[in-house]
Structure formats: structure tokens, C-alpha cells
Scaffold this motif. Structure first.
Motif, short mmCIF file in Angstrom:
data_model
loop_
_atom_site.label_atom_id
_atom_site.label_comp_id
_atom_site.label_asym_id
_atom_site.label_seq_id
_atom_site.Cartn_x
_atom_site.Cartn_y
_atom_site.Cartn_z
N ASP A 142 10.75 3.77 5.90
CA ASP A 142 11.51 4.95 6.32
C ASP A 142 12.79 5.09 5.50
O ASP A 142 13.12 6.18 5.04
CB ASP A 142 11.86 4.88 7.81
CG ASP A 142 10.68 5.14 8.73
OD1 ASP A 142 9.68 5.75 8.29
OD2 ASP A 142 10.76 4.73 9.92
N GLN A 143 13.50 3.98 5.30
CA GLN A 143 14.74 4.00 4.52
C GLN A 143 14.49 4.46 3.09
O GLN A 143 15.33 5.12 2.49
CB GLN A 143 15.39 2.61 4.51
CG GLN A 143 15.97 2.19 5.84
CD GLN A 143 16.38 0.72 5.86
OE1 GLN A 143 16.11 -0.05 4.94
NE2 GLN A 143 17.04 0.33 6.95
N TYR A 166 3.85 5.88 5.70
CA TYR A 166 2.83 4.92 6.14
C TYR A 166 1.93 5.59 7.18
O TYR A 166 1.21 4.92 7.91
CB TYR A 166 3.49 3.65 6.72
CG TYR A 166 4.57 3.93 7.73
CD1 TYR A 166 4.26 4.14 9.07
CD2 TYR A 166 5.90 4.02 7.33
CE1 TYR A 166 5.26 4.43 9.99
CE2 TYR A 166 6.90 4.29 8.25
CZ TYR A 166 6.58 4.50 9.57
OH TYR A 166 7.56 4.78 10.48
N VAL A 167 1.95 6.90 7.22
CA VAL A 167 1.17 7.67 8.19
C VAL A 167 -0.31 7.32 8.05
O VAL A 167 -0.85 7.27 6.95
CB VAL A 167 1.39 9.19 7.98
CG1 VAL A 167 0.42 10.00 8.83
CG2 VAL A 167 2.82 9.56 8.28
N GLY A 168 -0.94 7.07 9.19
CA GLY A 168 -2.37 6.80 9.23
C GLY A 168 -2.78 5.38 8.90
O GLY A 168 -3.97 5.05 8.96
N GLU A 209 0.84 -1.21 0.00
CA GLU A 209 0.00 0.00 0.00
C GLU A 209 0.88 1.25 0.00
O GLU A 209 0.66 2.18 -0.80
CB GLU A 209 -0.92 0.00 1.22
CG GLU A 209 -1.77 1.26 1.33
CD GLU A 209 -2.61 1.34 2.58
OE1 GLU A 209 -3.21 2.41 2.81
OE2 GLU A 209 -2.67 0.35 3.35
N ALA A 210 1.87 1.31 0.87
CA ALA A 210 2.73 2.49 0.97
C ALA A 210 3.58 2.69 -0.28
O ALA A 210 3.70 3.82 -0.78
CB ALA A 210 3.63 2.38 2.20
N VAL A 211 4.14 1.62 -0.80
CA VAL A 211 4.97 1.72 -2.01
C VAL A 211 4.11 2.16 -3.19
O VAL A 211 4.49 3.08 -3.94
CB VAL A 211 5.67 0.37 -2.31
CG1 VAL A 211 6.31 0.38 -3.70
CG2 VAL A 211 6.70 0.05 -1.24
N PHE A 212 2.93 1.55 -3.35
CA PHE A 212 2.07 1.90 -4.47
C PHE A 212 1.58 3.35 -4.33
O PHE A 212 1.54 4.08 -5.32
CB PHE A 212 0.90 0.92 -4.57
CG PHE A 212 0.19 0.98 -5.89
CD1 PHE A 212 0.86 0.73 -7.07
CD2 PHE A 212 -1.16 1.28 -5.94
CE1 PHE A 212 0.20 0.78 -8.29
CE2 PHE A 212 -1.83 1.34 -7.15
CZ PHE A 212 -1.14 1.09 -8.34
N ARG A 213 1.22 3.77 -3.12
CA ARG A 213 0.81 5.17 -2.91
C ARG A 213 1.92 6.12 -3.34
O ARG A 213 1.67 7.16 -3.96
CB ARG A 213 0.51 5.43 -1.43
CG ARG A 213 -0.83 4.99 -0.97
CD ARG A 213 -0.99 5.33 0.52
NE ARG A 213 -2.09 4.61 1.08
CZ ARG A 213 -3.29 5.13 1.28
NH1 ARG A 213 -3.52 6.37 0.99
NH2 ARG A 213 -4.24 4.38 1.80
#
Length: 159
Positions: A60-61, A66-68, A19-23
């Protein structure tokens, strides 16, 4: 709006990473107003928890937010809302097929988006401890998924 749901077992390692990478990739392409992204788990053990420390460290690196994000379980409404439901492994794929209660043409295996891979599923770093391997695979798959959506839905990057 196009909607994408990534699914793993507990929704704290692989699917929130995807999810974070795709966002991040969608935002880089300037398509965040056209693509909705979420993640969920087939299990309920971690509902409400933030992503695993190993996932957070990798993100983070990479400078990816990934907030929320909080773990949630797949809901029946997900099968009608999302255009792409993407299982991180074969067990999740089988569980999603069973949960959908009917043939689901928009259910995929994440490895389907990684060209020329020998992997049959995305390894779970919760058990392997190898968040680098998972991140590399997720990054490749998310890149290809975005490309496919752009082609299929005729979306041009705005940046």
C-alpha cells in the motif's frame, strides 16, 4: 507467454510481495500481456488467505496492488508450466527440488537476481518483522529479473 512463479513457505509474506512488485514493474513496462506472474508456498497452512498485513502495508505504501491474491500451495503442474520458479530461501529451494522429482533447470534462488548482495536468502518478515528489508531486496531482485527476461526473450518496454 513467459511465466514466473515466486515461492516461499506459506505464500503470505515474501512470495506475494514479489508477485505484486514484479506485476507492478511488468505493467510499468507495458509487458503484462507477455509475462504471467504468480506465487505459491511449499506449505499448506495459509491456503486461501490474503497476504499478511505487513506485506499489504508495504505494498500500500508503495502504491502496488495485491487485489485478488490468495495463498496457494505449489502444484506438480507448476514445474511444467512456469519458465522461472524462484525460491525465496534455501529451504524452499531444496523443497522445490525434491517436489519436482527431477533436475529442474528453471528453478532459481531469488538472491541470484540481486547483484552484489551478501544475502544468501530473502529474510522472512513473518519471523523477523522487518518488512522494509524484505521489500527493498524484493524490489531490487524484481528489477533485475525483469531486465534479464527482457534481454533473454528480446522484449521491449512498450511504455
Amino acid at each position: 507467454m513467459i511465466s514466473v512463479l515466486f515461492v516461499c513457505l506459506g505464500n503470505i509474506c515474501r512470495s506475494p510481495m514479489a508477485e505484486a512488485v514484479f506485476r507492478h514493474y511488468v505493467k510499468e513496462a507495458g509487458l503484462q500481456d507477455k509475462i504471467h506472474i504468480d506465487s505459491a508456498g511449499t506449505g499448506d497452512w495459509h491456503i486461501g488467505n490474503i497476504p499478511h498485513v505487513g506485506t499489504r502495508t508495504k505494498l500500500d505504501q508503495a502504491g502496488m496492488s495485491y487485489v485478488g491474491m490468495e495463498a496457494r500451495q505449489v502444484a506438480p503442474s507448476d514445474f511444467t508450466y512456469f519458465n522461472f520458479i524462484i525460491a525465496m530461501d534455501n529451504s524452499n529451494f531444496k523443497n522445490l527440488t525434491r517436489l519436482s522429482g527431477r533436475p529442474c533447470s528453471h528453478l532459481y534462488r531469488f538472491v541470484d537476481f540481486i547483484p552484489e548482495t551478501s544475502y544468501q536468502e530473502i529474510p522472512d518478515p513473518y519471523f523477523t518483522g522487518d518488512f522494509d528489508e524484505t521489500f527493498d531486496l524484493v524490489s531490487k531482485g524484481c528489477h533485475e529479473l525483469l531486465h534479464r527476461i527482457q534481454v533473454e526473450y528480446h522484449l521491449q518496454s512498450t511504455k
